[in-house]
Design an enzyme around this catalytic site. Sequence first.
Site, PDB file in Angstrom:
ATOM      1  N   ASP A 168       0.860  -1.175   0.000  1.00 11.06           N
ATOM      2  CA  ASP A 168       0.000   0.000   0.000  1.00 11.06           C
ATOM      3  C   ASP A 168       0.900   1.230   0.000  1.00 11.06           C
ATOM      4  O   ASP A 168       2.030   1.199   0.483  1.00 11.06           O
ATOM      5  CB  ASP A 168      -0.904  -0.045   1.231  1.00 11.06           C
ATOM      6  CG  ASP A 168      -2.024   0.975   1.113  1.00 11.06           C
ATOM      7  OD1 ASP A 168      -2.120   1.639   0.075  1.00 11.06           O
ATOM      8  OD2 ASP A 168      -2.806   1.081   2.074  1.00 11.06           O
ATOM      9  N   SER A 169       0.375   2.323  -0.534  1.00  6.45           N
ATOM     10  CA  SER A 169       1.245   3.463  -0.851  1.00  6.45           C
ATOM     11  C   SER A 169       1.527   4.404   0.299  1.00  6.45           C
ATOM     12  O   SER A 169       2.480   5.179   0.255  1.00  6.45           O
ATOM     13  CB  SER A 169       0.593   4.280  -1.961  1.00  6.45           C
ATOM     14  OG  SER A 169      -0.643   4.800  -1.487  1.00  6.45           O
ATOM     15  N   GLY A 170       0.705   4.386   1.307  1.00  2.00           N
ATOM     16  CA  GLY A 170       0.798   5.414   2.335  1.00  2.00           C
ATOM     17  C   GLY A 170      -0.328   6.419   2.228  1.00  2.00           C
ATOM     18  O   GLY A 170      -0.502   7.280   3.088  1.00  2.00           O
ATOM     19  N   GLY A 171      -1.133   6.296   1.154  1.00  2.00           N
ATOM     20  CA  GLY A 171      -2.266   7.206   0.980  1.00  2.00           C
ATOM     21  C   GLY A 171      -3.266   7.094   2.118  1.00  2.00           C
ATOM     22  O   GLY A 171      -3.832   8.097   2.564  1.00  2.00           O
ATOM     23  N   PHE A 172      -3.452   5.882   2.615  1.00  2.00           N
ATOM     24  CA  PHE A 172      -4.405   5.700   3.704  1.00  2.00           C
ATOM     25  C   PHE A 172      -3.945   6.419   4.970  1.00  2.00           C
ATOM     26  O   PHE A 172      -4.753   6.871   5.776  1.00  2.00           O
ATOM     27  CB  PHE A 172      -4.619   4.210   3.987  1.00  2.00           C
ATOM     28  CG  PHE A 172      -5.628   3.963   5.070  1.00  2.00           C
ATOM     29  CD1 PHE A 172      -6.966   4.278   4.877  1.00  2.00           C
ATOM     30  CD2 PHE A 172      -5.245   3.443   6.301  1.00  2.00           C
ATOM     31  CE1 PHE A 172      -7.904   4.071   5.888  1.00  2.00           C
ATOM     32  CE2 PHE A 172      -6.179   3.238   7.312  1.00  2.00           C
ATOM     33  CZ  PHE A 172      -7.512   3.543   7.103  1.00  2.00           C
TER      34      PHE A 172
ATOM     35  N   ASP B 286      -2.402   8.179  -3.174  1.00  2.20           N
ATOM     36  CA  ASP B 286      -3.672   8.872  -3.365  1.00  2.20           C
ATOM     37  C   ASP B 286      -3.972   9.723  -2.138  1.00  2.20           C
ATOM     38  O   ASP B 286      -3.306   9.606  -1.115  1.00  2.20           O
ATOM     39  CB  ASP B 286      -4.818   7.869  -3.616  1.00  2.20           C
ATOM     40  CG  ASP B 286      -4.994   6.898  -2.461  1.00  2.20           C
ATOM     41  OD1 ASP B 286      -4.026   6.711  -1.678  1.00  2.20           O
ATOM     42  OD2 ASP B 286      -6.070   6.302  -2.330  1.00  2.20           O
TER      43      ASP B 286
ATOM     44  N   CYS C 255     -13.556 -26.152  10.624  1.00  2.00           N
ATOM     45  CA  CYS C 255     -12.379 -25.460  10.093  1.00  2.00           C
ATOM     46  C   CYS C 255     -11.175 -26.400  10.003  1.00  2.00           C
ATOM     47  O   CYS C 255     -10.995 -27.273  10.848  1.00  2.00           O
ATOM     48  CB  CYS C 255     -12.055 -24.271  10.997  1.00  2.00           C
ATOM     49  SG  CYS C 255     -10.553 -23.385  10.534  1.00  2.00           S
TER      50      CYS C 255
ATOM     51  N   CYS D 210      -7.934 -25.309   9.948  1.00  3.16           N
ATOM     52  CA  CYS D 210      -6.690 -24.595  10.280  1.00  3.16           C
ATOM     53  C   CYS D 210      -5.907 -25.320  11.378  1.00  3.16           C
ATOM     54  O   CYS D 210      -6.460 -26.143  12.106  1.00  3.16           O
ATOM     55  CB  CYS D 210      -6.992 -23.152  10.707  1.00  3.16           C
ATOM     56  SG  CYS D 210      -7.458 -22.967  12.436  1.00  3.16           S
TER      57      CYS D 210
ATOM     58  N   HIS E 264      -6.335 -18.798  12.989  1.00  3.22           N
ATOM     59  CA  HIS E 264      -7.683 -19.296  12.687  1.00  3.22           C
ATOM     60  C   HIS E 264      -8.476 -18.278  11.863  1.00  3.22           C
ATOM     61  O   HIS E 264      -9.084 -18.631  10.838  1.00  3.22           O
ATOM     62  CB  HIS E 264      -8.460 -19.621  13.964  1.00  3.22           C
ATOM     63  CG  HIS E 264      -9.916 -19.828  13.679  1.00  3.22           C
ATOM     64  ND1 HIS E 264     -10.395 -20.966  13.068  1.00  3.22           N
ATOM     65  CD2 HIS E 264     -10.989 -18.991  13.810  1.00  3.22           C
ATOM     66  CE1 HIS E 264     -11.697 -20.839  12.863  1.00  3.22           C
ATOM     67  NE2 HIS E 264     -12.084 -19.649  13.303  1.00  3.22           N
TER      68      HIS E 264
END
Lengths: 376, 376
Positions: A89-93, A143, A308, A310, A339
């Site tokens: 992720d770019s850092g925009g968040f 962004d 499950c 797992c 899990h």
Amino acid sequence: MKFAVEGQDGSARAGVLETSHGEVRTPTFMCVATYGAVRGVGPDDLAAIGAQMLLANTYHLHERPGEEIVKSQGGLHGFTGWQGPWLTDSGGFQVSSLAHRASISEEGVTFSSPLDGERRLLTPENVVGIQEALGSDIAMVLDECRTPVPNAGNPAAETARRVEEAMERSLRWATRAKRARKEPGMALFGIVQGGVSDALRRRSANETVAIGFDGYAHGGLGLGEDRDQRVEMIGVGNEALPTDAPRYLMGLGKPVDLLDGVAAGVDLFDCVIPTRNGRHGVLFTRQGTLRIKNARYKDDSRPPDPSCDCPTCKSHSRAYLRHLLKIDESLGARLASVHNLRFYLALLEQARTAVLTGRLESLRRDIEATAGTVDD
Amino acid sequence: MKFAVEGQDGSARAGVLETSHGEVRTPTFMCVATYGAVRGVGPDDLAAIGAQMLLANTYHLHERPGEEIVKSQGGLHGFTGWQGPWLTDSGGFQVSSLAHRASISEEGVTFSSPLDGERRLLTPENVVGIQEALGSDIAMVLDECRTPVPNAGNPAAETARRVEEAMERSLRWATRAKRARKEPGMALFGIVQGGVSDALRRRSANETVAIGFDGYAHGGLGLGEDRDQRVEMIGVGNEALPTDAPRYLMGLGKPVDLLDGVAAGVDLFDCVIPTRNGRHGVLFTRQGTLRIKNARYKDDSRPPDPSCDCPTCKSHSRAYLRHLLKIDESLGARLASVHNLRFYLALLEQARTAVLTGRLESLRRDIEATAGTVDD
């Protein structure tokens, strides 16, 4: 990077994404490894639960340990030991999540570092460079992920104007990001913004496609809008996106949100919910969520989710998991995270099969029916 | 429980201990799982590093989750998923470590619980009962582990008197513990006390042997005495202990302390140092201890210890481990703990081989020579 759609069910797709570090069958969930590690969970655990691709964060890795160190160790693959594909992720968040430390100009975003108070400037160009140094398989453009909330001091018209400005700036930044790319082996995804406005989302999607990227993401969702609005925004965006490129819904969400996304034609997902909820003792099961610290589980010898597959459910009981989480033992956080991550990964494996067999709507109804908790 | 000595080197022994849950080759190190889990480390990790026997704590498990819950889940083996043997400490050490919350009478020790302030009475009898409920393979008698330090307000003569009283009370309690045992499959070990007095240690050992136990431990060491004193106390005790019963040095220590113990004829060890130091970024290697958070390791792509065969050293670099520990990522604590535990387990595997080949003294000199740090 190549992407091929293998089957469809309405708008939903089952595909295969070929990255520089292996194939990814979609739809899939990316486990969040912000700093290059999923909290408490090792690459061995991730392989055991069928993880295909991990997600790391450019801003945080830029701060610690710094991309030059990661690069010197063979990129994220060599540094962390996870040899499958990485999306960063770019850092925009962080423009939104670290808003009190971020100031935005046309040049980029300046963060006052929570570590040392120093100013760190992220630009559309250097964010691509950092991701190239990290050795990302899929990079995201920078962004401006702004989500102003209308209120007394922030009227709706003003809010709408800011969302539009952020969307337009994100487009200008996307153009700069695309020009900055040097590493041909790294895919670069554009991000559709525009808040909860049909018109803005449509314009953003069209103009992002016009710039041209290897894939496209829906940004700025899961931040307060209601479910119908969200589904509508994803749909509006997807109408404008090319069918032969992968689509990624950033940062969402609960199981039903993922199936909404799949139904609307999304291929990739990420979210911290499985690990964060796991650490807090909230476990996902096909019967609903289970709050494992509840006293009723103190001598329950069943696995967290009997259906499950797992490693946690194969080897451990609710009683043991409850004990570990009650005493704040980190093994508990690890077992619960493993899990929950498996639940998410398996859910999207099931969604893929459902798409290929035309049964996605039935799966979505099953999951909707278990949206509550089993222990209320 | 059976114990057979297979070889000797001076006073040192290599043996095999047969428990209700499998064989243990001695000397060996028991990983500390106070509450039924080694912090952050799963049964799978423990199996991978060659752990043979784990140690849990009676007092802490009595508080949380309570022995009845553990019993209902198939004892420690069923509850935790560790199917190898378990040794449980009695709670005697908590007389010292929780001294501000403990009051001692002839009947037993009353703790004011740090959890709910309630009073909890441990007696020689109920401590055996709790360990039977936990399904221990080896139980320890309740002892009065007192280590008063001589100082201005606590003169040497007064200190010596208290150590003697505690030792004598421990003998009376040992008699009561032996009478209380009902479960024939559970071994019960006596504990030699007596501070740093030759005479008291000798008397304690002789009288404990006269009561008769399946094995014997040295208690109250590693609490401030110097190395020579400690070695002397272990030697004095061992002279009085039968050669055909296992001997356990409780709670010690650094690598060289373990080899001192082996040389003096000790078979079993436990200590929190490997996991605690691991969490703090202090790693044991055959070159000395390595403080992994040191800046010099930020781009060091070598494994923590190039000569180590643990999963951490096989898959991860110093640079990655340093990064994880610097950002307080729990995966770092886990990877470092796994490495340090493997170092301890391997050290005692090497000691066993050395005993069988008459080379223990040479191994001890090697380890003594690396007692410092490699990064000062």
